[in-house]
Design a protein around this motif. Structure first.
Motif, PDB file in Angstrom:
ATOM      1  N   GLY A 120      72.236  38.990-121.188  1.00  0.00           N
ATOM      2  CA  GLY A 120      71.957  37.490-120.885  1.00  0.00           C
ATOM      3  C   GLY A 120      70.725  37.022-121.392  1.00  0.00           C
ATOM      4  N   LEU A 121      69.642  37.959-121.106  1.00  0.00           N
ATOM      5  CA  LEU A 121      68.153  37.412-121.214  1.00  0.00           C
ATOM      6  C   LEU A 121      67.828  37.432-122.726  1.00  0.00           C
ATOM      7  CD1 LEU A 121      66.022  39.530-118.544  1.00  0.00           C
ATOM      8  CD2 LEU A 121      66.329  37.020-118.491  1.00  0.00           C
ATOM      9  N   LEU A 122      68.549  38.363-123.512  1.00  0.00           N
ATOM     10  CA  LEU A 122      68.341  38.391-125.036  1.00  0.00           C
ATOM     11  C   LEU A 122      69.141  37.200-125.597  1.00  0.00           C
ATOM     12  CD1 LEU A 122      68.983  42.310-125.528  1.00  0.00           C
ATOM     13  CD2 LEU A 122      66.792  41.000-125.774  1.00  0.00           C
ATOM     14  N   ARG A 127      68.063  31.937-128.268  1.00  0.00           N
ATOM     15  CA  ARG A 127      68.477  30.723-128.214  1.00  0.00           C
ATOM     16  C   ARG A 127      67.151  29.916-128.380  1.00  0.00           C
ATOM     17  NH1 ARG A 127      73.133  29.572-124.039  1.00  0.00           N
ATOM     18  NH2 ARG A 127      74.680  30.920-125.101  1.00  0.00           N
ATOM     19  N   ARG A 128      66.346  30.022-127.643  1.00  0.00           N
ATOM     20  CA  ARG A 128      64.917  29.554-127.398  1.00  0.00           C
ATOM     21  C   ARG A 128      64.178  29.729-128.688  1.00  0.00           C
ATOM     22  NH1 ARG A 128      62.682  30.869-121.444  1.00  0.00           N
ATOM     23  NH2 ARG A 128      63.964  29.625-120.399  1.00  0.00           N
ATOM     24  N   GLY A 131      65.985  27.607-131.654  1.00  0.00           N
ATOM     25  CA  GLY A 131      65.915  25.939-131.451  1.00  0.00           C
ATOM     26  C   GLY A 131      64.621  25.520-131.774  1.00  0.00           C
ATOM     27  N   SER A 132      63.538  26.397-131.465  1.00  0.00           N
ATOM     28  CA  SER A 132      62.190  25.981-131.954  1.00  0.00           C
ATOM     29  C   SER A 132      62.041  26.030-133.457  1.00  0.00           C
ATOM     30  CB  SER A 132      61.180  26.783-131.016  1.00  0.00           C
ATOM     31  OG  SER A 132      61.447  28.186-131.625  1.00  0.00           O
ATOM     32  N   ALA A 133      62.778  27.054-133.983  1.00  0.00           N
ATOM     33  CA  ALA A 133      62.600  27.103-135.451  1.00  0.00           C
ATOM     34  C   ALA A 133      63.321  26.016-136.245  1.00  0.00           C
ATOM     35  CB  ALA A 133      63.089  28.382-135.720  1.00  0.00           C
ATOM     36  N   ARG A 134      64.300  25.407-135.403  1.00  0.00           N
ATOM     37  CA  ARG A 134      65.036  24.253-136.054  1.00  0.00           C
ATOM     38  C   ARG A 134      64.132  22.940-135.801  1.00  0.00           C
ATOM     39  NH1 ARG A 134      70.912  25.488-133.514  1.00  0.00           N
ATOM     40  NH2 ARG A 134      71.407  27.464-134.450  1.00  0.00           N
TER      41      ARG A 134
END
Length: 137
Positions: A120-122, A127-128, A131-134
């Motif tokens: 779950g942590l991975l 996702r973080r 999302g920041s790359a997008r």
């Protein structure tokens, strides 16, 4: 005898000294045909020996022997590694399964919860980052 050759398997003793010009012959009673047969037999033995030496020093033979040694060493090493890994797996399995083959829930559940938490942590971390790359584009 120093510097010479002594032939002892002949019916009569023949000795030769290659260090000088003399050859000592002690009562050789063989016939010329026997001597020729002896020479031919020795030539055949010598030819066979030279053929064996030729095969032994041939590059393909040397490479084949080297490959066989490497394969043997790899097989031996892999065999030892397999035995070691099998022992570790058996040890770990022994920690999570009792003697009857039933799972030990008091050990399985905490490990399962820990694994679910790590996955779950991975997932949250990826996702973080995703999302920041997008947003940067």
């Amino acid at each position: 005898m120093r510097g010479g050759v002594e032939l002892t398997d002949c019916p009569a003793q023949v000795s030769a000294d290659f260090g000088g010009d003399t050859v000592a012959d002690t009562a050789d009673t063989r016939t010329p045909a026997q001597i020729e047969a002896d020479i031919e037999r020795r030539r055949a033995v010598l030819a066979e020996t030279l053929d064996e030496i030729g095969v032994r020093v041939h590059p393909k033979t040397i490479m084949g022997d080297a490959k066989a040694r490497v394969v043997s060493n790899v097989d031996h090493t892999l065999g030892r590694a397999y035995v070691r890994v099998n022992g570790v797996v058996s040890e770990v399995k022994g920690q999570f399964v009792d003697a009857e083959g039933s799972p030990r829930l008091e050990r399985v559940v905490p490990v399962a919860v820990l694994l679910v938490g790590v996955v779950g942590l991975l997932a949250v971390g990826s996702r973080r980052r995703g999302g920041s790359a997008r947003r940067r584009r």
